[in-house]
Design an enzyme around this catalytic site. Structure first.
Site, PDB file in Angstrom:
ATOM      1  CB  THR A 151      -0.912  -0.012   1.251  1.00  0.00           C
ATOM      2  OG1 THR A 151      -1.765  -1.135   1.149  1.00  0.00           O
ATOM      3  CG2 THR A 151      -1.746   1.237   1.354  1.00  0.00           C
ATOM      4  CB  THR A 203       0.153 -19.739  22.999  1.00  0.00           C
ATOM      5  OG1 THR A 203      -1.174 -19.389  23.405  1.00  0.00           O
ATOM      6  CG2 THR A 203       1.012 -18.490  22.968  1.00  0.00           C
TER       7      THR A 203
HETATM    8  N1  ASP Z   1      -2.431  -5.974   0.863  1.00  0.00           N
HETATM    9  C1  ASP Z   1      -1.423  -4.981   1.127  1.00  0.00           C
HETATM   10  C2  ASP Z   1      -0.084  -5.696   1.179  1.00  0.00           C
HETATM   11  O1  ASP Z   1       0.201  -6.364   2.123  1.00  0.00           O
HETATM   12  C3  ASP Z   1      -1.719  -4.298   2.407  1.00  0.00           C
HETATM   13  C4  ASP Z   1      -0.703  -3.304   2.848  1.00  0.00           C
HETATM   14  O2  ASP Z   1       0.307  -3.037   2.240  1.00  0.00           O
HETATM   15  O3  ASP Z   1      -0.973  -2.704   3.892  1.00  0.00           O
HETATM   16  O4  ASP Z   1       0.663  -5.586   0.243  1.00  0.00           O
END
Ligand code: ASP
Length: 346
Positions: free
Chosen positions: A15, A280
């Site tokens: 992201t 756990t």
């Molecule tokens: N789906 C994205 C990823 O893991 C989410 C993120 O970057 O926060 O690449």
């Protein structure tokens, strides 16, 4: 901060690297070589920042061990050119990747800092800029002798710097997405960045060479114990002939059903040479199989206690150890050792 620090920013996807296209308003990866335009604040630090962009950029839910191998080779090949490495990575599997790199890099004397964000860097309320700026400052930080302040594989996220192999993604929404439930943060970013010198692992020899372990064996499965679990499900996951190790995610301090069928399957798997490790399901705390009769039965069956390690780091450690040896007894022994700060020993 050291005046001449040079850092390599490695962009794998996620992201953080997104920006809204002004035409169709969709979020698209932006070219990180233009990082100075997107995050001009970085100019205020006297660092040399080079960018290495992976191709293709990926959502981290597509991460495979091949990416960890590529990262380890890249860091080894460019190790002498930089004071620290920042890896921009999606949040979904960041804890797995940071755990894996902690086992794959040996003799580390420089920071390797993963960061990312919950909101793309190109949107107004992004947490990406703050995370990246903190990561840059930490990766460049040195002590009076010129040694890195944090020569570890870490995750820098929200206000915290955490040992990577102690982290778990705990929140899919809030900016403090990661926690390190069983180990204190290595640093906290407030008005200043406060480092916890006692928590940070330091190398015995600052002048040692970096070496990498890229042989990983992924024949590991994870079984989350739950009420109503059936013999078929347990047998299917634990006794599969293609599997060399199983992580049992048990209740509380390491408890599982005490039914004869369950223990019989566990014993059969251990006898056949599989490595079974008990962690756990609780987000925090430790496995202590000596505490309850149900835990003791697992111990007697030959299950190894995973102490307070996360599932993410246990998985990465198994990939690494299985890649090194065919001897289950050796792997069981090494699972009980603290290799890279991933578990607390009694
Ligand atoms: N789906 C994205 C990823 O893991 C989410 C993120 O970057 O926060 O690449």
């Amino acid at each position: 901060m050291n005046e001449r620090a040079s850092l390599l920013l490695i962009y794998t996807g996620g992201t953080i690297g997104m920006k809204q296209d002004p035409e169709d308003l969709a979020l698209k990866p932006f070219d990180f070589s233009q990082i100075w335009d997107e995050v001009p604040e970085i100019r205020k630090f006297a660092v040399r920042l080079d960018v290495h962009t992976f191709s293709p950029l990926i959502d981290s839910s597509d991460v495979e061990p091949a990416l960890w191998q590529e990262l380890a080779r890249l860091i080894r090949d460019r190790y002498d050119d930089y004071d620290g490495f920042i890896i921009l990575h999606g949040t979904d599997t960041m804890s797995y990747s940071a755990s894996a790199l902690s086992f794959m890099l040996d003799g580390l004397t420089k920071p390797v800092i993963f960061t990312g964000s919950q909101l793309p860097i190109g949107v107004p309320r992004t947490d990406g800029k703050e995370n990246l700026i903190s990561a840059v400052e930490i990766a460049a930080a040195k002590d009076a002798d010129g040694h890195a302040l944090v020569p570890e594989v870490c995750i820098c996220f929200g206000s915290l710097l955490m040992r990577g192999n102690r982290t778990t993604k705990m929140n899919a929404e809030l900016f403090n997405a990661f926690q390190s439930p069983n180990f204190p943060p290595l640093a906290e970013a407030g008005i200043t960045i406060r480092y916890d010198g006692k928590a940070i692992r330091k190398p015995l020899d600052w002048y040692q060479n970096l070496s990498i372990n890229t042989r990983l064996d992924t024949r590991v499965s994870v079984l989350k114990i739950h009420p109503g679990i059936t013999p078929d499900i347990v047998r299917h996951i634990v006794c599969d002939s293609g599997i060399r190790a199983v992580i049992l995610e048990t209740y509380g301090s390491g408890n599982a059903p005490s039914k004869a069928w369950f223990l019989d399957i566990i014993e059969e798997a251990v006898r056949s040479g599989k490595v079974l490790v008990n962690v756990t399901q609780c987000p925090a705390g430790t496995v202590d199989m000596g505490l309850y009769a149900n835990g003791k039965a697992l111990e007697r069956a030959g299950v190894v206690g995973g102490a307070d390690a996360t599932t993410e780091s246990t998985l990465a450690k198994l990939f690494f150890l299985l890649g090194k040896s065919d001897d289950p007894a050796w792997i069981r022994r090494m699972m009980g050792r603290n290799l890279k700060g991933e578990i607390t020993l009694p």
